[in-house]
Motif scaffolding. Structure first.
Motif, PDB file in Angstrom:
ATOM      1  N   HIS A  13       0.614  -1.392   0.044  1.00  0.00           N
ATOM      2  CA  HIS A  13      -0.027   0.053   0.186  1.00  0.00           C
ATOM      3  C   HIS A  13       0.983   1.324   0.143  1.00  0.00           C
ATOM      4  N   ALA A  14       1.867   1.213   0.639  1.00  0.00           N
ATOM      5  CA  ALA A  14       2.710   2.387   0.890  1.00  0.00           C
ATOM      6  C   ALA A  14       3.651   2.870  -0.468  1.00  0.00           C
ATOM      7  N   HIS A  15       4.094   1.676  -1.056  1.00  0.00           N
ATOM      8  CA  HIS A  15       4.984   1.681  -2.045  1.00  0.00           C
ATOM      9  C   HIS A  15       4.312   2.150  -3.471  1.00  0.00           C
ATOM     10  N   VAL A  16       2.988   1.798  -3.597  1.00  0.00           N
ATOM     11  CA  VAL A  16       2.207   2.199  -4.758  1.00  0.00           C
ATOM     12  C   VAL A  16       2.131   3.593  -4.891  1.00  0.00           C
ATOM     13  N   GLN A  17       1.696   4.259  -3.671  1.00  0.00           N
ATOM     14  CA  GLN A  17       1.831   5.548  -3.425  1.00  0.00           C
ATOM     15  C   GLN A  17       2.917   6.430  -3.648  1.00  0.00           C
ATOM     16  N   VAL A  18       3.937   5.865  -3.276  1.00  0.00           N
ATOM     17  CA  VAL A  18       5.411   6.406  -3.774  1.00  0.00           C
ATOM     18  C   VAL A  18       5.569   6.336  -5.157  1.00  0.00           C
ATOM     19  N   ILE A  19       5.406   5.315  -5.839  1.00  0.00           N
ATOM     20  CA  ILE A  19       5.440   5.345  -7.228  1.00  0.00           C
ATOM     21  C   ILE A  19       4.772   6.440  -8.020  1.00  0.00           C
ATOM     22  N   ARG A  20       3.489   6.496  -7.683  1.00  0.00           N
ATOM     23  CA  ARG A  20       2.890   7.540  -8.273  1.00  0.00           C
ATOM     24  C   ARG A  20       3.039   8.859  -7.883  1.00  0.00           C
ATOM     25  N   ALA A  21       3.416   9.256  -6.713  1.00  0.00           N
ATOM     26  CA  ALA A  21       3.900  10.413  -6.327  1.00  0.00           C
ATOM     27  C   ALA A  21       5.151  10.936  -7.020  1.00  0.00           C
ATOM     28  N   LEU A  22       6.002   9.865  -7.207  1.00  0.00           N
ATOM     29  CA  LEU A  22       7.508  10.328  -7.838  1.00  0.00           C
ATOM     30  C   LEU A  22       7.079  10.419  -9.220  1.00  0.00           C
ATOM     31  N   ALA A  23       6.000   9.939  -9.654  1.00  0.00           N
ATOM     32  CA  ALA A  23       5.840   9.905 -11.303  1.00  0.00           C
ATOM     33  C   ALA A  23       5.280  11.418 -11.537  1.00  0.00           C
ATOM     34  N   GLN A  24       4.301  11.639 -10.709  1.00  0.00           N
ATOM     35  CA  GLN A  24       3.937  12.995 -10.645  1.00  0.00           C
ATOM     36  C   GLN A  24       4.694  14.296 -10.637  1.00  0.00           C
ATOM     37  N   GLN A  25       5.639  13.987  -9.647  1.00  0.00           N
ATOM     38  CA  GLN A  25       6.744  15.306  -9.309  1.00  0.00           C
ATOM     39  C   GLN A  25       7.841  14.417  -9.167  1.00  0.00           C
ATOM     40  N   PHE A 282      14.788   1.837   4.334  1.00  0.00           N
ATOM     41  CA  PHE A 282      13.531   2.238   4.951  1.00  0.00           C
ATOM     42  C   PHE A 282      12.561   0.719   5.052  1.00  0.00           C
ATOM     43  N   ALA A 283      11.600   0.733   5.923  1.00  0.00           N
ATOM     44  CA  ALA A 283      10.752  -0.282   5.983  1.00  0.00           C
ATOM     45  C   ALA A 283       9.447   0.086   6.298  1.00  0.00           C
ATOM     46  N   VAL A 284       8.294  -0.238   5.785  1.00  0.00           N
ATOM     47  CA  VAL A 284       6.832   0.245   6.020  1.00  0.00           C
ATOM     48  C   VAL A 284       6.027  -0.945   5.976  1.00  0.00           C
ATOM     49  N   GLY A 285       4.902  -0.621   6.410  1.00  0.00           N
ATOM     50  CA  GLY A 285       3.500  -1.384   6.345  1.00  0.00           C
ATOM     51  C   GLY A 285       3.960  -2.500   7.430  1.00  0.00           C
ATOM     52  N   ASP A 286       3.188  -3.681   7.156  1.00  0.00           N
ATOM     53  CA  ASP A 286       3.108  -4.734   8.131  1.00  0.00           C
ATOM     54  C   ASP A 286       4.579  -5.403   8.439  1.00  0.00           C
ATOM     55  N   ALA A 308       4.384   9.887   4.029  1.00  0.00           N
ATOM     56  CA  ALA A 308       5.403  10.328   4.757  1.00  0.00           C
ATOM     57  C   ALA A 308       6.851   9.453   4.346  1.00  0.00           C
ATOM     58  N   LEU A 309       6.461   8.410   3.818  1.00  0.00           N
ATOM     59  CA  LEU A 309       7.671   7.659   3.245  1.00  0.00           C
ATOM     60  C   LEU A 309       8.206   8.227   1.855  1.00  0.00           C
ATOM     61  N   THR A 310       7.248   8.723   1.013  1.00  0.00           N
ATOM     62  CA  THR A 310       7.650   9.588  -0.143  1.00  0.00           C
ATOM     63  C   THR A 310       8.573  10.839   0.187  1.00  0.00           C
ATOM     64  N   ALA A 311       7.959  11.486   1.243  1.00  0.00           N
ATOM     65  CA  ALA A 311       8.676  12.890   1.597  1.00  0.00           C
ATOM     66  C   ALA A 311      10.158  12.554   2.038  1.00  0.00           C
ATOM     67  N   ASN A 312      10.549  11.311   2.809  1.00  0.00           N
ATOM     68  CA  ASN A 312      11.560  11.320   3.500  1.00  0.00           C
ATOM     69  C   ASN A 312      12.481  10.626   2.318  1.00  0.00           C
ATOM     70  N   LEU A 313      11.833   9.954   1.317  1.00  0.00           N
ATOM     71  CA  LEU A 313      12.829   9.313   0.367  1.00  0.00           C
ATOM     72  C   LEU A 313      13.169  10.552  -0.552  1.00  0.00           C
ATOM     73  N   ARG A 314      12.443  11.551  -0.611  1.00  0.00           N
ATOM     74  CA  ARG A 314      12.868  12.736  -1.352  1.00  0.00           C
ATOM     75  C   ARG A 314      14.126  13.486  -0.573  1.00  0.00           C
ATOM     76  N   ARG A 315      13.721  13.569   0.733  1.00  0.00           N
ATOM     77  CA  ARG A 315      14.852  14.238   1.518  1.00  0.00           C
ATOM     78  C   ARG A 315      16.114  13.610   1.652  1.00  0.00           C
ATOM     79  N   ARG A 316      16.074  12.156   1.565  1.00  0.00           N
ATOM     80  CA  ARG A 316      17.158  11.516   1.576  1.00  0.00           C
ATOM     81  C   ARG A 316      18.115  11.654   0.232  1.00  0.00           C
ATOM     82  N   ALA A 317      17.465  11.577  -0.786  1.00  0.00           N
ATOM     83  CA  ALA A 317      18.045  11.743  -2.274  1.00  0.00           C
ATOM     84  C   ALA A 317      18.580  13.237  -2.312  1.00  0.00           C
ATOM     85  N   ARG A 318      17.938  14.261  -1.470  1.00  0.00           N
ATOM     86  CA  ARG A 318      18.576  15.527  -1.598  1.00  0.00           C
ATOM     87  C   ARG A 318      19.635  15.817  -0.626  1.00  0.00           C
ATOM     88  N   GLY A 319      19.676  14.956   0.491  1.00  0.00           N
ATOM     89  CA  GLY A 319      20.572  15.044   1.463  1.00  0.00           C
ATOM     90  C   GLY A 319      20.168  15.856   2.599  1.00  0.00           C
TER      91      GLY A 319
END
Length: 377
Positions: A13-25, A282-286, A308-319
């Protein structure tokens, strides 16, 4: 930023949201790889509706192959088997080595049947959902025969057990061609939906009675065999099929990775959703537990971790400094009753029931799924 390799293991559930959000932006320079052997990922919120015959198989699944293609994600169609954190690579079951700069795990859970003798052989675990659906289809096909199973028990008095018992009762009601009625039982060892408020508990108990589902109170199952199931206090209930919706554990391969885990094998993370000893993982979900603030294994938490995961993946990539995620424990729970109605509860006081509640839940779930089925980059 240049050349940051993000690898997502599992299509939860979390990863599909990451994929969609990082495709949008998109993040400049970031490449995304999805490692999974399951090209269709089920949405757990729709499982009871599928059992009741309301949603088709396609309606409750996200097509990961299509989503990856539309979003520009590289798909590795094999399950992860090992992680080399020193070299920062993931090895798949077919031997492929996938390098990463940031790794995220969202691989779900497997049933923990170790406390019930005979459950591995005679029980039907509800998790993982993909395996359960295949066995459910076989059970329903057998139940349609005149000599098919008629006594079915759900083990687990939580929200999932209540919904599935009512959904199965609704699905089977018009199925018997020879007038042999179905009997559905629900074995609850620690009370009915014990984590929810009194109003929800009363309504859930009334719904079970109204639909003819027999509640087996204080029935702690210790054995399942070919004839039925036995409680710790020696009570025995005959059953043709036993579905188990109770304890679960992390996938066993995680124990071989060297990642810090708790006694159930769940990856221990910080509030920022990173592994407690490795900020690159990172590790999320069940499959994960926030060490300082563990939450129940419920789909609502995985869904809410997505942003929250998407935002922190962006932050890590940006340092940048990562931000802690604080889950809302006062979350809304909606239980379908299989008859076009549903029960909603939140916190210690809010509880309502009605057909409008079911329409509300149906709208929420279909809206969530449309985010992925209708997405265009």
């Amino acid at each position: 930023m240049t050349g940051h390799r993000l690898v997502l293991v599992g299509g939860g559930h979390a990863h599909v949201q990451v994929i969609r959000a990082l495709a949008q932006q998109p993040e400049p320079g970031m490449t995304i790889t999805l490692v999974t052997d399951r090209l269709l990922t089920p949405y757990s919120g729709m499982l009871p509706g599928h059992v009741a015959g309301i949603y088709s198989h396609a309606e409750m699944h996200i097509d990961l192959g299509r989503l990856a293609e539309v979003c520009g994600v590289t798909l590795v169609g094999s399950a992860a088997a090992a992680i080399d954190r020193a070299r920062r690579t993931v090895t798949t079951e077919d031997g492929a080595s996938v390098p990463y700069d940031t790794l995220s795990l969202n691989v779900g859970i497997t049933p923990d049947l170790s406390g019930i003798a005979g459950a591995e052989e005679h029980g039907i675990p509800v998790k993982p959902i993909s395996s359960f659906i295949a066995r459910l289809d076989a059970l329903l096909e057998a139940a349609a025969r005149a000599d098919g199973p008629r006594r079915i028990v759900l083990v687990g008095g939580g929200a999932a057990g209540v919904e599935l018992a009512l959904a199965l009762k609704a699905r089977l009601t018009g199925l018997d061609p020879k007038g042999r009625p179905f009997w559905i039982g629900l074995a609850a060892s620690n009370g009915l939906v014990a984590t929810l408020n009194d109003g929800v508990r009363r309504r859930a108990r009334a719904a079970l009675a109204r639909h003819g589902v027999t509640l087996l109170d204080d029935f702690r199952v210790v054995e399942i065999n070919a004839q039925g199931l036995r409680a710790q206090d020696k009570r025995f209930v005959t059953a043709d099929a036993v579905l188990v919706s109770t304890a679960a554990r992390a996938p066993s391969w995680l124990a071989t990775t060297g990642l810090p885990t708790d006694r159930h094998g769940f990856v221990q993370t910080t509030r920022c959703l990173t592994c407690i000893d490795d900020s690159a993982v990172f590790a999320v979900g069940d499959c994960a537990t926030v060490a300082e603030d563990p939450t129940p294994k419920a789909g609502v938490f995985a869904v809410r971790q997505g942003a929250a995961l998407t935002a922190n993946l962006r932050r890590r990539a940006r340092g940048e400094v990562l931000a802690p995620h604080r889950p809302d424990r006062n979350y809304l729970t909606i239980l379908m009753t299989g008859d076009g109605s549903a029960i909603a509860g939140r916190g210690g006081w809010f509880a309502v029931e009605g057909r409008w509640v079911w329409r509300w839940k149906d709208w929420i779930d279909r809206r969530f799924m449309r985010r992925f089925s209708e997405f265009r980059r």
